[in-house]
Write a protein that holds these residues in place. Sequence first.
Motif, short mmCIF file in Angstrom:
data_model
loop_
_atom_site.label_atom_id
_atom_site.label_comp_id
_atom_site.label_asym_id
_atom_site.label_seq_id
_atom_site.Cartn_x
_atom_site.Cartn_y
_atom_site.Cartn_z
N TYR A 274 0.84 -1.20 0.00
CA TYR A 274 0.00 0.00 0.00
C TYR A 274 0.88 1.26 0.00
O TYR A 274 0.65 2.19 -0.78
CB TYR A 274 -0.93 0.00 1.21
N SER B 274 -10.31 -6.26 6.79
CA SER B 274 -10.49 -5.39 5.63
C SER B 274 -10.82 -6.22 4.38
O SER B 274 -10.09 -7.16 4.05
CB SER B 274 -9.20 -4.59 5.40
N ASP C 151 -10.35 -5.57 1.35
CA ASP C 151 -9.23 -5.52 0.39
C ASP C 151 -8.20 -6.60 0.69
O ASP C 151 -7.58 -7.15 -0.22
CB ASP C 151 -8.53 -4.15 0.45
N GLN D 138 -9.42 -9.84 -0.49
CA GLN D 138 -9.43 -9.83 -1.95
C GLN D 138 -8.05 -10.17 -2.52
O GLN D 138 -7.94 -10.82 -3.56
CB GLN D 138 -9.92 -8.46 -2.46
N ILE D 139 -6.98 -9.76 -1.83
CA ILE D 139 -5.63 -10.10 -2.28
C ILE D 139 -5.50 -11.63 -2.36
O ILE D 139 -4.98 -12.18 -3.34
CB ILE D 139 -4.55 -9.53 -1.31
N ASN E 7 -7.79 -13.08 -5.23
CA ASN E 7 -7.17 -12.83 -6.54
C ASN E 7 -6.01 -13.79 -6.77
O ASN E 7 -5.82 -14.30 -7.88
CB ASN E 7 -6.66 -11.39 -6.65
#
Length: 259
Positions: free
Chosen positions: A82, A184, A186, A189-190, A193
């Motif tokens: 990030y 989180s 996100d 999602q990492i 993916n």
Amino acid sequence: MNTLSSTKGVLFDLDGVLYIGPHAVEGAIEAVAKIQTSGIQCRFVTNTSTLSLRSLAQKINALGFSIPANQIISAPQATYLYLKRQQHPVCRLLLAENVMQDFKEFIRPDKQVSHIVIGDIGDKWTYTLLNEVFNDLMQGAKLIAIHKNRLWQTEHGLQMDIGGFVYALEYASGIKAMIIGKPSPDFFQIALNDMALKSSEVAIIGDDIDVDVGGGQQVGLKGILVKTGKYRQNYTEASTVKPDLIIDSIADLPKLLGL
Ligand SMILES: [Mg+2]
């Protein structure tokens, strides 16, 4: 047909599920090995902020697990990625020495702090430090918390985690922290993916009903709670989060996956 029969991927929380302190949970090594060889995809998702990814992989594999570092997704690593995407961040880093190594490029003592990064600093918290961070925030710095966990289980008992300090800084400054690790969306999602799977095809197993189970369920994962680690029966019964499954330990997971 049980709720896990169509599972194509499993996210494993580490601390409290695979091990507690320096000891592997009984049956965990065999259970993880069985799932790894079954064709079900495995990723290991952790908020642990005391160790760098390299040290974490070394620790886990020294316990007897066989987990490649590229299957571990840690909150410090996500924080690093990030910060790399930001414009020349200047950071005040409240991080364990071992993790700090990976963040050295963001330290510029001559510049105004743009980001505060809060991870585990053990017993180094003081009023002076909190007040310095508070003043950075009042001058416009952004607050990043690697996670906001309440507590964790060590071999010496329950310990207060960094969440309380993050809340204190938010309360005093009126500034909300950005949370990088679980829960989180996100962060989950990492992992999704990386596995190229949909959330409906994936289950998470964890000992934290809020962060692992609740966080996972919010993005559509099946949430499995283990009774090892920080699990406490009364906290679980009072929670609004309802796990899809509660099992004694990770040793029971292969059977539920039909292995
Ligand atoms: Mg845990």
